[in-house]
Design a protein around this motif. Structure first.
Motif, PDB file in Angstrom:
ATOM      1  N   CYS A  43       0.810  -1.237   0.000  1.00 27.32           N
ATOM      2  CA  CYS A  43       0.000   0.000   0.000  1.00 27.32           C
ATOM      3  C   CYS A  43       0.835   1.274   0.000  1.00 27.32           C
ATOM      4  O   CYS A  43       0.410   2.300  -0.535  1.00 27.32           O
ATOM      5  CB  CYS A  43      -0.939   0.012   1.211  1.00 27.32           C
ATOM      6  N   PHE A  44       2.032   1.210   0.600  1.00 29.05           N
ATOM      7  CA  PHE A  44       2.835   2.429   0.774  1.00 29.05           C
ATOM      8  C   PHE A  44       4.275   2.244   0.312  1.00 29.05           C
ATOM      9  O   PHE A  44       5.163   2.989   0.726  1.00 29.05           O
ATOM     10  CB  PHE A  44       2.854   2.845   2.247  1.00 29.05           C
ATOM     11  N   LEU A  52       5.749   4.951   9.120  1.00 26.71           N
ATOM     12  CA  LEU A  52       4.519   5.518   8.604  1.00 26.71           C
ATOM     13  C   LEU A  52       3.747   6.181   9.733  1.00 26.71           C
ATOM     14  O   LEU A  52       3.529   5.580  10.789  1.00 26.71           O
ATOM     15  CB  LEU A  52       3.649   4.422   7.982  1.00 26.71           C
ATOM     16  N   LYS A  53       3.331   7.425   9.515  1.00 29.67           N
ATOM     17  CA  LYS A  53       2.501   8.150  10.473  1.00 29.67           C
ATOM     18  C   LYS A  53       1.315   8.735   9.719  1.00 29.67           C
ATOM     19  O   LYS A  53       1.492   9.415   8.698  1.00 29.67           O
ATOM     20  CB  LYS A  53       3.288   9.275  11.149  1.00 29.67           C
ATOM     21  N   TYR A  54       0.131   8.487  10.229  1.00 36.48           N
ATOM     22  CA  TYR A  54      -1.055   8.985   9.544  1.00 36.48           C
ATOM     23  C   TYR A  54      -1.024  10.506   9.409  1.00 36.48           C
ATOM     24  O   TYR A  54      -1.390  11.051   8.359  1.00 36.48           O
ATOM     25  CB  TYR A  54      -2.326   8.564  10.300  1.00 36.48           C
ATOM     26  N   SER A  55      -0.577  11.188  10.446  1.00 40.80           N
ATOM     27  CA  SER A  55      -0.586  12.654  10.425  1.00 40.80           C
ATOM     28  C   SER A  55       0.226  13.213   9.262  1.00 40.80           C
ATOM     29  O   SER A  55      -0.115  14.262   8.704  1.00 40.80           O
ATOM     30  CB  SER A  55      -0.054  13.205  11.755  1.00 40.80           C
ATOM     31  N   LEU A  57       0.977  11.323   6.371  1.00 43.90           N
ATOM     32  CA  LEU A  57       0.393  10.823   5.130  1.00 43.90           C
ATOM     33  C   LEU A  57      -0.815  11.646   4.706  1.00 43.90           C
ATOM     34  O   LEU A  57      -1.012  11.923   3.523  1.00 43.90           O
ATOM     35  CB  LEU A  57      -0.029   9.358   5.307  1.00 43.90           C
ATOM     36  N   ALA A  58      -1.646  12.040   5.676  1.00 41.95           N
ATOM     37  CA  ALA A  58      -2.910  12.703   5.353  1.00 41.95           C
ATOM     38  C   ALA A  58      -2.734  14.124   4.850  1.00 41.95           C
ATOM     39  O   ALA A  58      -3.694  14.745   4.367  1.00 41.95           O
ATOM     40  CB  ALA A  58      -3.818  12.709   6.581  1.00 41.95           C
ATOM     41  N   ARG A  59      -1.520  14.668   4.942  1.00 40.94           N
ATOM     42  CA  ARG A  59      -1.285  16.035   4.460  1.00 40.94           C
ATOM     43  C   ARG A  59      -1.312  16.115   2.941  1.00 40.94           C
ATOM     44  O   ARG A  59      -1.633  17.155   2.372  1.00 40.94           O
ATOM     45  CB  ARG A  59       0.048  16.550   4.973  1.00 40.94           C
ATOM     46  N   GLY A  60      -0.955  15.019   2.296  1.00 39.69           N
ATOM     47  CA  GLY A  60      -0.880  15.029   0.836  1.00 39.69           C
ATOM     48  C   GLY A  60      -2.045  14.302   0.198  1.00 39.69           C
ATOM     49  O   GLY A  60      -2.399  13.204   0.619  1.00 39.69           O
TER      50      GLY A  60
END
Length: 361
Positions: A43-44, A52-55, A57-60
């Motif tokens: 997936c990544f 991996l940190k959601y905070s 990843l979610a910026r882009g």
């Protein structure tokens, strides 16, 4: 030995009214090292990061598509991962019922845990405080109770009591009846009750962990090792978790609505792991963040709405194991608690916890 991993997002300790983090999520999975690595790579794989940190990843925008694919992969086998979710303002209301109203009811011979009475009261009060006043007033009232239970000073006690009594004098009818539920304990339990409740009663992290533990125990009897992210605040209540989850507890089974509490939970050891090294904790972090995002209904930007819809389409709801969430259900039948007495399990657990509480130095 089987292992499940736990990490969380939105933890603010006993401050359940932090406006920027209204949702608390604990995520879990039981993947092996190889499975976690394969899932992250699939997936990544194009992301060059050791953790991996959601905070981040979610910026882009381009990374959000990867998060959606990740959720879709997890939802394909929801028995391997899951989340416990809490609407923190509502959770605070349930705690006010548990620690402010239930003790008074118990003293006068009323079992508030029978037929889901405690849940019905929390739902009724949460809805009526907004319907008869406003969400702003509800939040103000809950903030005063939160301050009272956190500080435990006579000043905070009197501030809370004064707010309730002042508002009570201004209203009548149904509105006065609602506030009476809050005011009676000031008269009949008093300040001494506030100072006698256990420490950290507003910390909901342990509640979620217990629910997740029962879910894993129902899926497999173990024995289990539990790994928490080492940055977790759970260490402050670890002795309670260790006692509750111990493989040495006597056998007991409590059929609760929506879940089964089976003892012993067969947790042999609980460890704190480094999320850089433990890829399973990174899986938890991304899952928890995505679940918190899909539950943030206060964000109405079209991009946020579209992202939430895609997460729902990917099946994220199938990964929700349990939680604390507002509802308008108030009858035993609608709550699914007709004939159920939560006090039976509570008294058994209280006895077990007292027997295992560490001696004070």
């Amino acid at each position: 030995m089987r292992t499940y991993y736990v990490d969380e997002t939105g933890f603010t300790g006993e401050d359940l009214l932090a406006e920027d983090q209204p949702i608390f999520v604990q995520a879990t999975n039981d993947f092996s090292d190889a499975e976690a690595l394969e899932l992250i790579a699939s997936c990544f794989g194009s992301i060059g990061s050791v953790e991996l940190k959601y905070s981040r990843l979610a910026r882009g925008v381009r990374h959000k598509d990867k998060i959606i694919a990740f959720i879709r992969a997890l939802a394909a086998d929801p028995m391997r991962a899951g989340v416990w979710v809490a609407h923190k303002e509502y959770a605070l209301m349930t705690l006010v019922v548990d620690w402010w109203m239930e003790p008074l009811a118990y003293r006068h011979g009323l079992n508030l845990y029978k037929d889901g009475g405690n849940h019905a009261m929390a739902n009724m009060l949460y809805s009526c405080l907004e319907g008869f006043w406003s969400s702003t007033f509800r939040r103000k009232l809950l903030l005063h109770f939160q301050r009272m239970f956190r500080a435990r000073t006579i000043e905070r006690y009197e501030e809370c009591r004064a707010l309730v009594e002042k508002q009570k004098q201004r209203v009548d009818g149904d509105r006065e009846e609602i506030l009476r539920y809050f005011s009676l304990s000031f008269m009949l339990l008093g300040y001494q009750h506030v100072t006698s409740v256990p420490e950290r009663v507003l910390d909901i992290a342990l509640t979620g962990l217990v629910q997740l533990g029962h879910a894993w125990n129902e899926r497999h009897q173990g024995p289990w090792t539990v790994v928490h992210d080492q940055s977790s605040n759970m260490a402050k209540q670890k002795w309670i978790w260790d006692a509750y989850s111990a493989a040495t507890l006597p056998e007991a089974r409590f059929e609760n609505p929506g879940t089964v509490a089976q003892f012993p939970m067969n947790v042999v050891q609980t460890q704190f792991g480094d999320s850089v090294q433990e890829k399973q904790l990174q899986v938890c972090d991304v899952l928890a963040g995505a679940c918190a995002a899909v539950l943030r209904f206060d964000r109405n930007d079209p991009e946020d709405v579209a992202y939430r819809e895609k997460l729902l389409e990917a099946g994220i709801e199938s990964l929700i194991i349990a939680g604390l969430w507002p509802s308008t259900d108030v009858t035993p039948e609608s709550l699914g608690r007709k004939g159920w007495d939560g006090n039976v399990a509570l008294e058994w657990l209280t006895q077990q916890m007292h027997a295992r509480r560490p001696a004070k130095p």
